[in-house]
Write an enzyme that holds these catalytic residues in place. Sequence first.
Site, mmCIF file in Angstrom:
data_model
loop_
_atom_site.group_PDB
_atom_site.id
_atom_site.type_symbol
_atom_site.label_atom_id
_atom_site.label_comp_id
_atom_site.label_asym_id
_atom_site.label_seq_id
_atom_site.Cartn_x
_atom_site.Cartn_y
_atom_site.Cartn_z
ATOM 1 C CB THR A 7 -0.936 0.024 1.229
ATOM 2 O OG1 THR A 7 -1.865 1.102 1.094
ATOM 3 C CG2 THR A 7 -0.138 0.228 2.504
ATOM 4 C CG ASP A 68 -9.843 -5.534 -0.482
ATOM 5 O OD1 ASP A 68 -9.732 -4.292 -0.441
ATOM 6 O OD2 ASP A 68 -10.651 -6.106 -1.247
ATOM 7 C CE LYS A 188 -10.051 2.666 12.255
ATOM 8 N NZ LYS A 188 -9.945 3.514 11.054
#
Length: 208
Positions: A7, A68, A188
Amino acid sequence: MKIVFATNNQHKLDEIRSILGDRFEVVSLKEIGCHEDIPETGKTLEENALQKAQYVYDHYHVSCFADDTGLEVDALHGAPGVYSARYAALEDPNTTGHDSEANMARLLRELGNNNNRKARFRTVIAFIEKKDVCPCGCTSIKKVSQFEGIVEGEIIREKRGGEGFGYDPIFQPEGYDKTFAELGSDIKNTISHRARATQKLAEYLKTL
């Protein structure tokens, strides 16, 4: 240990590096000189993650992983799913892919006043480990592993919070009264779908 994350998304890199810690040196595609737009033509998250990792492995011959992620909304029969990043672009060709505001707007519009707001984020990581070179030297030997992380939650009716990215302002994880965009990266990164998949990857890497 040095591994390539397939990425150039800085948000993803920051999250992964924070989760994996200093034990692993995670480098981006740009850092290995890869500027190609790697295709994602799979019909599932698993297929896309493996396709991206395989591309990097085939072209750069290094241990690498790719992920993904999809947002799956029950009332929309699992949509946007594998098309989450380009959800709005599928409807409006004038919208560019990865437009978070447009994606959220379409999702909220399609849900409308539906009271079934149940949804989940799901991340799949495909890791290709370069093991060795075969005795004749013609090809390398590899091992492929996949890791999944899921976080259940619901889609709220309007955006809240200024942190995070993607659908974070409209996704409230189960057990919390704040969205991902309100919780901030520290929380998170301990409870998210990507965190859970990455933790599984980290546990595996520790065995190498």
